[in-house]
Design an enzyme around this catalytic site. Structure first.
Site, short mmCIF file in Angstrom:
data_model
loop_
_atom_site.label_atom_id
_atom_site.label_comp_id
_atom_site.label_asym_id
_atom_site.label_seq_id
_atom_site.Cartn_x
_atom_site.Cartn_y
_atom_site.Cartn_z
CD GLU A 116 46.32 62.19 39.79
OE1 GLU A 116 47.10 61.10 40.12
OE2 GLU A 116 45.14 62.31 39.75
CD GLU B 269 44.62 61.98 44.44
OE1 GLU B 269 43.66 61.93 44.92
OE2 GLU B 269 45.11 62.83 43.75
#
Ligand SMILES: *[C@@H]1O[C@H](CO)[C@@H](O)[C@H](O)[C@H]1NC(C)=O
Ligand SMILES: *[C@@H]1O[C@H](CO)[C@@H](O)[C@H](O)[C@H]1NC(C)=O
Ligand SMILES: *[C@@H]1O[C@H](CO)[C@@H](O)[C@H](O)[C@H]1NC(C)=O
Length: 568
Positions: free
Chosen positions: A410, A306
């Site tokens: 994820e 991220e």
């Protein structure tokens, strides 16, 4: 064929039952007078616990001595097997059926494979023998084995520190049940794992490798942590050992040692200092080397977890920021050459590793800044949170880069600011969100789907940054038991029945109404179809196989079915 099955079933039953004579009659009667069987006897059923909370489904309880199992049945020619899970409490309930053949005078049998017009769809009332069938609860899909899309890599979950800490709190026997229920041949048969490179928020404290000495660009003091040696590696090794198939591992770094970062902090707005670009590439290679020494092969790395979190610093945990241009430069000049010139040159490099709505920003930005990065990138990794952008974006990316894979790396429920509860035990709603998201992703060229923490505590931790979330398995260490949420079964409806190497095929809609669906062709040559009914009412579904054969099913409200069809 059918008679043979009865005999086999009866003889197995004879051997296993103390009251064989009494019960054999019942079994034979049941087999002879119904065409569908439930609770195939080699499977241990879900030991259901009703939570007594309004609006929740059941959970399945496992401990050192018991855990429900699921065996995939191999359908014989011309037959199919259905597995059903539902809000009402079914968990992989099995039934069996035979493919029907269209009567010779049925106009359908001579019709070419083309989309029907809306008028034709309105005129149809194809569902045989069902009362109350209207166009509003009937769905018709035609399966085309010759229209093929992406090849599936697999499904799995993540070995975080938090997952391993919870798992290790169980007794040895319960630990084994846990590993088998995810990775074993009678479990979900997971074949993917994601592992953080050093710490993430799902750790008891923030840490990295080679924290000291300061500015040690040559990484002279790189060593794995106790978390690797005593938690993550043991859990990974047990998983690999339990699995019948190769388990492919993807590794991601949340934050490097803080001396590499512009802000010299574990979290917040910070990027890699320019002079440490090569060190950060080496940091990844060193991880792959250390895990290889521990006999764990890393199949893929992502280019940082991220990266937006170090640019728009809203997340309170380990992060590292990359602007698209910086990421492209680093991949082209450092990470790409480092991996490709190493003994681990076959490790996949997956870029982005962030939310769907950021894909375009990163991918197009990288391409503009440094197209050479794409010579090194094998695919794009995506996360699940707030899937605001339409899934069609994924197909657009696939069309732009047809030789790259898309991997979902994820996902978890309970992570969004508006989620009232971090953990919502027994939630079918959360299972439904998983199923919908997996179906959308796979129907838009995603090749695999990796869940986040394999398990967590009943409060959704531990997490050093208090970023608690939900998990398919919650561990109750003091009772030496763990419970399997509906999300566990949501994952299983894909992982168990869609083996690596399956290829997505076209399921073309031929009715006014539809429901969420996915169709693949397995390496064995069977068709596997997943159907998801989000409605409050039964849905009748007809699956056309070629022009002359079909299957009819009724999907109860809030349920999912996986159907494996031997159409050969
Ligand atoms: C069909 O609908 C009617 C009226 O809504 C209802 O009374 C009946 O039970 C339904 N039959 C079935 C088989 O669902
Ligand atoms: C190497 O790292 C360890 C912690 O892993 C630390 O205790 C030690 O001081 C470091 N060595 C040097 C020379 O900085
Ligand atoms: C990759 O590395 C292996 C040995 O580690 C080597 O034999 C092979 O030639 C390398 N492949 C490429 C394309 O460099």
């Amino acid at each position: 064929m059918f008679n043979l099955e009865i005999i086999q079933l009866s003889s197995t039953y004879l051997q296993s039952s103390q009251m064989a004579v009494l019960r054999l009659g019942f079994v034979l009667t049941a087999v002879l007078f119904t065409t569908s069987l439930t609770n195939s006897e080699q499977d241990l059923p879900c030991r259901a616990r009703n939570l007594g909370i309004e609006g929740r489904s059941i959970v399945c309880v496992c401990d050192a001595n018991y855990c429900d199992t699921i065996t995939r049945e191999d359908p014989s020619r011309g037959t199919y097997v259905v597995y059903t899970s539902s809000d009402s409490g079914k968990r992989f309930e099995k039934s069996f059926g035979q493919i029907q053949t269209v009567a010779l005078n049925d106009p359908e049998s001579t019709k070419a494979d083309k989309e029907p017009t809306p008028k034709e769809m309105l005129e149809k009332s194809d569902f045989d023998g069902q009362e109350n069938t209207t166009i509003w609860n009937s769905v018709r899909l035609r399966l085309f084995t010759n229209t093929r899309y992406q090849t599936i890599e697999g499904f799995g979950g993540s070995v975080t520190d938090a997952a391993a800490i919870n798992w290790r709190k169980l007794s040895d026997a319960a630990q084994t049940q846990f590993i088998n229920t995810y990775f074993g041949p009678k479990g979900l048969e997971y074949n993917m794992i994601r592992v953080p490179i050093a710490g993430a928020d799902f750790s008891t404290h923030p840490y990295t490798y080679n924290e000291l000495p300061w500015n040690d660009g040559a990484l002279t003091n790189y060593s794995l942590s106790d978390e690797d040696l005593f938690l993550k590696l043991p859990m990974i090794r047990r998983s690999l050992h339990a699995a019948n198939h190769e388990v492919k591992i993807t590794a991601s770094c949340w934050s490097p040692p803080i001396w590499m970062k512009t802000n010299e902090r574990i979290t917040g707005f910070g990027q890699v200092k320019r002079e440490f670009y090569q060190s950060y590439a080496d940091y990844h290679l060193r991880f792959i080397e250390e895990y290889a020494k521990a006999n764990v092969k890393i199949w893929a790395i992502t280019t940082t977890n991220e990266p937006i979190n170090g640019i728009v610093p809203a997340a309170p945990f380990n992060s590292l920021g990359w602007m698209p241009s910086q990421m492209a430069t680093w991949i082209a000049n450092n990470l790409g050459p480092t991996i490709r010139n190493s003994p681990f040159n076959d490790t996949l490099i997956l870029a982005v590793d962030d939310q769907r709505y950021l894909l375009h920003f990163y991918v197009i930005g990288m391409e503009r800044a440094e197209p050479k990065a794409f010579d090194y990138i094998d695919g794009i990794a995506i996360h699940y949170y707030g899937n605001f952008a339409p899934a069609q974006l994924l197909t657009n990316i696939q069309n732009r880069y047809p030789d790259k894979i898309l991997l979902s790396t994820e996902a978890c429920e309970g992570a969004m600011p508006w989620d009232a509860m971090r953990v919502e035990i027994g939630s079918w709603r959360r299972a439904r969100n998983y199923i919908t998201s997996i179906l959308q992703d796979l129907n838009n060229f995603v090749v695999g789907w990796i869940d986040w923490n394999l398990c967590l505590s009943p409060t959704g931790g531990p997490n050093w940054a208090d970023n608690f979330v939900d998990s398919p398995i919650l561990v109750y260490a003091e009772d030496d038991e763990f419970i399997k949420n509906p999300m566990f079964y949501a994952m299983g409806h894909f992982s168990k029945f869609i083996p690596r190497g399956s290829v997505r095929i076209l399921a073309s809609r031929r009715s006014i109404m539809t429901i969420e669906n996915l169709a693949v062709l397995t390496p064995q040559g069977n068709m596997v179809v997943v159907l998801h009914n989000r409605n409050n009412r039964d849905m009748n579904v007809r699956l056309d196989i070629g022009t002359t054969r079909y299957i009819q099913l009724v999907l109860e409200p809030h349920s999912v079915k996986t159907i494996e069809i031997n159409h050969n």
